[in-house]
Design a protein around this motif. Structure first.
Motif: not given
Length: 186
Positions: A51-76
């Motif tokens: 679909f192209g990079l611009s069409a996947t911006d929301a997905f990229t943001q959601a994945l980055n947020a998920a990575r942040d949640h996961l990193a904090r969870s592993f830290e806990l």
């Protein structure tokens, strides 16, 4: 039949669960969230190619947020497993946060994957949709011809001043239909 209920018990299952149960659930949630993030990373690459990079911006943001949640969870989890013991309330709070963060991560990713699956479904049905739209364009063309004929009849019966609001409607509709057909061809 009568039911005995204790009043004043906690409404949240995490508060009723044992610390060991919370630990088990948090561990399972971490594995599930980690798997979801890894799969979503692959899915994002595929979606970007499709679909192209611009069409996947929301997905990229959601994945980055998920990575942040996961990193904090592993830290806990690391803090819970280190040599410094936490009190039971601290453990409960930390395991509950892990569970919530993992749920948030998976939910965000799943929502984005569902959006792309819908979009892929539209693309899979594109030939049928194009054919149906072309058929509707032909039907609209017939309606425009009928409107032009009716307008000629109305001009014979009514003065031009009474028809000013509709006299250009068939021409405008024809231009819109032409633009729609051009877009459909593209």
């Amino acid at each position: 039949m009568f039911w005995n209920r204790k009043r004043g018990t906690a409404a949240h299952p995490q508060q009723q669960a044992t610390v060991e149960d919370l630990r088990t659930r948090a561990g399972e949630a971490l594995v599930k969230a980690d798997d979801a993030v890894r799969a979503a990373d692959e899915e994002l690459s595929y979606a970007q190619a499709q679909f192209g990079l611009s069409a996947t911006d929301a997905f990229t943001q959601a994945l980055n947020a998920a990575r942040d949640h996961l990193a904090r969870s592993f830290e806990l989890r690391r803090l819970l497993d280190d040599d410094i013991p936490e009190t039971e309330p601290q453990q409960r709070q930390m395991y509950t946060e892990i569970l919530q963060r993992c749920t948030d991560a998976v939910t965000a990713i799943t929502a984005q994957e569902e959006e792309f699956n819908k979009r892929r479904g539209l693309e899979a049905n594109l030939p049928t949709t194009i054919a149906e739209t072309a058929q509707r364009a032909q039907e609209a063309e017939q309606v425009i011809r009928a409107a032009r004929t009716l307008l000629v009849t109305l001009h014979a019966t009514y003065p031009d001043s009474a028809l000013t609001s509709v006299s250009e409607a068939p021409e405008r509709a024809g231009r819109l239909l032409s633009a729609g057909r051009t877009a459909l061809d593209q």
